[in-house]
Design an enzyme around this catalytic site. Structure first.
Site, PDB file in Angstrom:
ATOM      1  CG  ASP A 140     -18.830 -13.690 -45.622  1.00  0.00           C
ATOM      2  OD1 ASP A 140     -19.334 -14.449 -44.404  1.00  0.00           O
ATOM      3  OD2 ASP A 140     -18.795 -12.508 -45.406  1.00  0.00           O
ATOM      4  CG  ASP A 151     -20.332  -9.471 -42.763  1.00  0.00           C
ATOM      5  OD1 ASP A 151     -20.369  -9.936 -41.548  1.00  0.00           O
ATOM      6  OD2 ASP A 151     -19.927 -10.316 -43.672  1.00  0.00           O
ATOM      7  CG  HIS A 220     -22.224 -10.481 -36.854  1.00  0.00           C
ATOM      8  ND1 HIS A 220     -21.691  -9.390 -37.069  1.00  0.00           N
ATOM      9  CD2 HIS A 220     -22.228 -11.360 -38.059  1.00  0.00           C
ATOM     10  CE1 HIS A 220     -21.207  -9.737 -38.409  1.00  0.00           C
ATOM     11  NE2 HIS A 220     -21.508 -10.761 -38.597  1.00  0.00           N
ATOM     12  CG  HIS A 228     -19.437 -10.245 -32.691  1.00  0.00           C
ATOM     13  ND1 HIS A 228     -18.695 -10.965 -31.870  1.00  0.00           N
ATOM     14  CD2 HIS A 228     -20.641 -10.010 -32.417  1.00  0.00           C
ATOM     15  CE1 HIS A 228     -19.689 -11.493 -30.613  1.00  0.00           C
ATOM     16  NE2 HIS A 228     -20.911 -10.838 -31.388  1.00  0.00           N
ATOM     17  CD  GLU A 253     -23.215 -14.124 -40.890  1.00  0.00           C
ATOM     18  OE1 GLU A 253     -22.515 -14.078 -41.850  1.00  0.00           O
ATOM     19  OE2 GLU A 253     -22.891 -13.630 -39.924  1.00  0.00           O
ATOM     20  CD  GLU A 348     -22.745 -11.879 -43.560  1.00  0.00           C
ATOM     21  OE1 GLU A 348     -21.906 -12.425 -44.030  1.00  0.00           O
ATOM     22  OE2 GLU A 348     -22.594 -11.377 -42.640  1.00  0.00           O
TER      23      GLU A 348
HETATM   24  O1  LIG Z   1     -18.942 -15.970 -36.657  1.00  0.00           O
HETATM   25  S1  LIG Z   1     -18.675 -14.481 -36.272  1.00  0.00           S
HETATM   26  O2  LIG Z   1     -17.443 -14.517 -35.700  1.00  0.00           O
HETATM   27  C1  LIG Z   1     -20.012 -14.129 -35.232  1.00  0.00           C
HETATM   28  C2  LIG Z   1     -21.315 -14.401 -35.406  1.00  0.00           C
HETATM   29  C3  LIG Z   1     -22.246 -13.911 -34.561  1.00  0.00           C
HETATM   30  C4  LIG Z   1     -21.335 -13.317 -33.639  1.00  0.00           C
HETATM   31  S2  LIG Z   1     -19.698 -13.197 -33.998  1.00  0.00           S
HETATM   32  N1  LIG Z   1     -18.867 -13.676 -37.380  1.00  0.00           N
HETATM   33  C5  LIG Z   1     -18.052 -12.425 -37.180  1.00  0.00           C
HETATM   34  C6  LIG Z   1     -16.722 -12.274 -38.157  1.00  0.00           C
HETATM   35  C7  LIG Z   1     -15.554 -12.943 -37.724  1.00  0.00           C
HETATM   36  C8  LIG Z   1     -14.492 -12.973 -38.368  1.00  0.00           C
HETATM   37  C9  LIG Z   1     -14.450 -12.630 -39.962  1.00  0.00           C
HETATM   38  F1  LIG Z   1     -13.465 -12.712 -40.328  1.00  0.00           F
HETATM   39  C10 LIG Z   1     -15.523 -11.883 -40.347  1.00  0.00           C
HETATM   40  C11 LIG Z   1     -16.846 -11.817 -39.272  1.00  0.00           C
HETATM   41  C12 LIG Z   1     -19.820 -13.741 -38.194  1.00  0.00           C
HETATM   42  C13 LIG Z   1     -19.009 -13.626 -39.797  1.00  0.00           C
HETATM   43  N2  LIG Z   1     -18.125 -14.209 -40.352  1.00  0.00           N
HETATM   44  C14 LIG Z   1     -18.256 -14.011 -41.549  1.00  0.00           C
HETATM   45  N3  LIG Z   1     -18.946 -13.019 -41.840  1.00  0.00           N
HETATM   46  N4  LIG Z   1     -19.845 -13.039 -40.734  1.00  0.00           N
HETATM   47 MN   LIG Z   2     -19.860 -12.477 -43.561  1.00  0.00          MN
HETATM   48 MN   LIG Z   3     -21.488 -11.637 -40.749  1.00  0.00          MN
END
Ligand SMILES: O=S(=O)(c1cccs1)N(Cc1ccc(F)cc1)Cc1ncn[nH]1
Ligand SMILES: [Mn+2]
Ligand SMILES: [Mn+2]
Ligand SMILES: [Mn+2]
Length: 367
Positions: A140, A151, A220, A228, A253, A348
């Site tokens: 990811d 993303d 998101h 986010h 995702e 995703e």
């Molecule tokens: O889980 S999350 O924090 C989230 C999901 C819903 C609301 S905020 N997040 C956002 C994010 C957080 C940190 C990252 F380094 C990158 C993205 C989803 C996600 N993680 C990876 N890809 N997408």
């Molecule tokens: Mn991601």
């Molecule tokens: Mn994401």
């Protein structure tokens, strides 16, 4: 040698492959029940013409994503050091995107979460983890141009016994993408995703599981320099009636699991991100003030990880980083895990709800 052709391994920045400056569109889907109103509306087409520079920016970031993931899929092997895998991927993004400060580069750390770890795991420096034949790895990663973030993620497994689990999430994510649209209710997207996800059963090491949609992970909204932003997209029933709106970016995702279908924070943290809504904070502790300056200059409100601080020369920063987290200036994003021994898969994509159609920006011929 045609200068407009990518090399193998890739080395040509994508903007040199598209000298016109027009980058390939993603997959175009018509909105459900659109009956061609939006598709043919001259007013809506005019609105899109005004957005062309931004569309090109994010399509350039998507082209980098596609070329990097295609190459990575060809080289990932059991026995690879996870740190090596991440650095190869990250250096390739930097090259193909022509990294340029906060105007073009990596949008967030390379997630390469294994097995029951669902997301937000990347090795910290010195980590000795080696990819195994029986691993289920969620790759990811994010690219951006001018803060317009792509993303997108896919799952890699070498053992074919995991294929139905991967197919369940791939199918569920594509279902979520189809359900998404202008005026679509978030709760309806979640219901549709869960229905498809949980229609799959998989046999792993002789045990049969019904795939569960992880109820506390979600897609998101995405905003400029804000991974986010706004609304979360549920992947189970019971979500909000809130509607998606024209012009919004979403990361759709889904996570399928053979465990509880519920994740908790665990393991050492690697991912950190400035809290978007926190303004300037005067800091008395010099080391914390200096670290915040480094973060502001190198990452802004983009997510970073410890390895990125190491590579720009930061040392002995953990206490200062803790200070910034305790002050609410920086938010840690620890790995999120289902129960030990279970397996989680993810797919995703980033989509854009354009005035005339839905564009799956990160779609490729791979997923
Ligand atoms: O889980 S999350 O924090 C989230 C999901 C819903 C609301 S905020 N997040 C956002 C994010 C957080 C940190 C990252 F380094 C990158 C993205 C989803 C996600 N993680 C990876 N890809 N997408
Ligand atoms: Mn991601
Ligand atoms: Mn994401
Ligand atoms: Mn812009």
């Amino acid at each position: 040698k045609n200068p407009l052709q990518q090399t193998d391994p890739p080395s040509v920045p994508v903007d040199e492959l598209f000298p016109s400056g027009d980058f390939p569109e993603g997959e175009i889907q018509q909105y459900k029940d659109d009956n061609l109103y939006r598709t043919t509306s001259e007013e809506k087409r005019e609105m899109e013409r005004l957005q062309k520079p931004m569309y090109n920016s994010i399509r350039r970031a998507a082209e980098v994503h596609r070329q990097v993931r295609k190459y990575m899929r060809s080289i990932v092997m059991p026995g690879m050091l996870m740190v090596e895998l991440c650095e190869t991927l990250e250096n390739l993004v930097r090259k193909l995107i022509k990294e340029n400060g906060l105007q073009a580069g990596i949008a967030f750390p390379t997630g390469c979460s294994l097995n029951w770890v669902a997301a937000h795991w990347t090795p910290n420096s010195g980590d000795k983890t080696v990819l195994q034949y029986d691993d289920v790895m969620k790759l990811d990663f994010g690219t951006h141009i001018d803060g317009h973030i792509v993303d997108s993620a896919f799952t890699v497994a070498f053992n074919p016994m995991f294929n139905p689990l991967l197919q369940a999430t791939r199918d569920a994510t594509n279902t979520g993408i189809k359900e998404a649209g202008i005026d679509a209710r978030l709760c309806d997207v979640g219901v549709a995703i869960q229905e498809v996800m949980e229609s799959y059963e998989v046999e792993i090491n002789g045990k049969v599981f019904q795939v569960k949609s992880v109820r506390n992970l979600n897609g998101h909204g995405i905003g400029p320099y804000q991974i986010h932003y706004g609304k979360s997209v549920p992947i189970v029933k019971g979500g909000e009636q809130t509607k998606m709106e024209e012009g919004e970016f979403y990361a759709i995702e889904t996570f399928g699991s053979t465990g509880k279908g519920f994740v908790r924070e665990d393991l050492e943290c690697s991912h950190y991100m400035k809290n978007f809504d926190v303004g300037h904070v005067p800091l008395r502790v010099a080391k914390a003030r200096q670290l915040l300056t480094t973060i502001n200059n190198n990452f802004g409100t983009l997510t970073f990880c410890r390895r990125y601080l190491d590579r720009i020369g930061e040392t002995k920063y953990l206490m200062a980083l803790k200070n910034l987290c305790d002050a609410g200036i920086v938010q840690p994003y620890p790995p999120v895990c289902d129960v030990r021994g279970s397996y989680v898969s993810q797919f995703e994509h980033t989509i854009l709800l354009r005035p005339t159609c839905k564009e799956v920006i990160s779609r490729g011929d791979d997923y």
